[in-house]
Every structure is written in C-alpha cells, then in structure tokens.
Write an enzyme that holds these catalytic residues in place. Structure first.
Site: not given
Length: 303
Positions: A66, A257, A63, A239, A188
């Site tokens: 992103k 993660v 992530s 998160y 993605y």
C-alpha cells in the site's frame, strides 16, 4: 555504526518473540509459512546493505504494498487522492465495514483495506495497470527482477477475500470507485501477493529516507509529499496499534499480515523486518520487538 554486530545483538535480545503470535491463517497460502522464520535488513542512505537471519528469503509483502501504490498516485497527481481518502488513524480493525459505513464510503486512511482499494482504483485509472505499475516500481528501486507476484497467494486471497469484496462494493455504492469492483479487487490482490526479501524491501523504502528521491537520483515525490507520506505511516501504518507502535518504536512504518514491516529513519536508513507470527492487530510480534530494540539501541527515531 557496526550494523552487523547490532543486528545480531537484536536477534539475541528478541529471541523469545521469534515464533510468537499467529500466522494469517485466514489466507491459506500464508497459513503454510513457518512462524519461526525471522529476518531483518538495513539499507543505508549511503548505499550499504546489512541483514541477519532469513533476510534473503522471499516473503509476501501484503499490505506493505500500500505504501508503493499510494506513492505512485501521489507522484502522478499530488494531493487529489485526499479528496477520496482520509488521513486519520482508524482505531478499528483494518477491514472494518462499520467504520466505512460511518464515514459514508470515504476510508479513514490509505492503509486500511478500504483506503487501499480506493488508492488502487485511482492508480488503475491513471495507469491502466495498477498491479504492473507497483511491480515495475519495486523492480526498478531494488534493481531486482526476482521481485515478482506469487500467483498462488493472489489466488488464495481471491478465493477467501469476501470481506475485501464487501468493502469494495460498499465503496462503490457510495460512488467512490471509478473502475469495476472486480477489476479493483484483482489488481489489489495481485499487488498484495508480491514477494520480496527483507533486503529488497529495505532498498525499496530508501526513497522515503531520501525525502522523495528515487534510486536513480530523480525526484519521485516532492519533499512535502514525502514528509506527509511518512507522517501517515507513523499515525496509520500499523493498523489499530499505530499509537502503541509509535510509542515503542518511534518511526514511520507499514506492516502487512504476511509478517513484514517496512520502517523509515529519515536521512539514515530503511529497515525491513519479517516474522510471520502476528499479534491481534495484524502486526509481526518479532518485527515490532526488533524495531523497538533497534531504536532503543541507536536512539534513532523521529522524536
């Protein structure tokens, strides 16, 4: 600042945290990673690079990617993406379907999975190749061709990505996807599979240290957009523990993660830490401890 001495002191201080937590075993390719690995790198605004531990070992950034997909969308069309994605902390797990339903298909922020799917969708529309655009950007900023996709990780995510598929279908049902669900998921998953070292990841984050200036000296983001991206990282990048991380660390940061975290000290340096063992929110236990120790030792934070 003697970074080498500081980094070795941090490793000694956080030793009990190294290996703590659980690897992301719901992605089989990540379940195989040794939880006892740990690396930390510092890339300074002056061009210096320091590291300790497994800082030259490639890891799946997951992530953290992103940050870069959102950057590329902001570069191309500025504020328009915020019509489709919010900027508020989630307070819920990063893959929450309930929150997306409650918000009528508008993801809470670009760093939860639903938000990243919308950003990837827009980048795919703008470039025709979202995953290639992210990879190309990272290779350019790090001057490294070793930054690359991991096909096994991408395949593992595709096979077990039912929740992401559900999110994408729900977003599409609300009319907030431009491309097919299948295409968005593919791009993605591949961008999340990108492999980098801590050294490379810290270098890739330097444009946020320089308020939007890329490695070649060109302006990638306006100073205002860079400020806003850093603000979103602080409030949404880790998160549903963003408040706790802001309290402990006090820096804009994005976790993944795979155990990587990228953090930004404006005007000074970018930090990349890696510890595969995760806490209940999906953040690296050792990584958060290391960033906490760094800001405590240096007194550097945005507060």
């Amino acid at each position: 600042m003697n970074y080498e001495r500081l980094l070795h002191r941090i490793v000694a201080e956080i030793a009990p945290s190294i290996g703590a937590g659980r690897v992301a075993d719901y992605i089989p390719a990540l379940a195989e990673v040794d939880p006892g690995l740990f690396g930390m790198a510092v890339a300074t605004s002056e061009g210096e690079l320091y590291g300790v531990g497994d800082w030259q070992t490639a890891m799946s950034i997951q992530s953290v990617s992103k940050v870069f997909s959102l950057t590329l969308v902001l570069e191309r069309e500025g504020e328009r993406i915020w019509r489709r994605v919010g900027r508020e902390p989630s307070g819920d797990p990063f893959n929450s379907l309930l929150q997306l339903e409650h918000d009528h298909g508008i993801p809470r922020n670009p760093f939860v999975n639903a938000g990243a799917l919308v950003v990837t969708d827009r980048l795919l529309t703008l470039t025709g190749d979202a995953r290639g655009a992210v990879l190309g950007f990272l290779q350019a900023e790090t001057a490294s061709k070793s930054v690359d996709f991991a096909p096994a990780v991408a395949a593992s995510e595709a096979e077990h990505g039912h929740r992401n598929a559900a999110l994408a279908h729900l977003i599409a049902d609300y009319g907030n996807l431009e491309n097919t669900v299948e295409a968005v998921l593919e791009h993605y998953q591949w961008q999340c599979s990108i492999m980098m070292t801590c050294a490379e990841l810290a270098q890739a984050g330097l444009f946020l240290v320089r308020h939007g200036v890329a490695s070649d000296g060109s302006r990638l983001l306006s100073r205002s957009d860079a400020k806003r991206l850093n603000a979103a990282l602080l409030t949404c990048g880790t998160y549903d523990s963003a408040g706790e991380v802001a309290y402990r660390v006090g820096l804009p940061a994005k976790s993944g993660v795979g155990g990587a975290i990228l953090a930004v000290v404006p005007n000074r340096c970018a930090l990349a830490v890696w510890g595969p063992g995760l806490d209940d929110s999906g953040n690296s236990v050792a990584g958060i401890a290391a960033l906490d120790a760094f800001t405590t030792s240096t007194g550097w934070s945005v507060f």
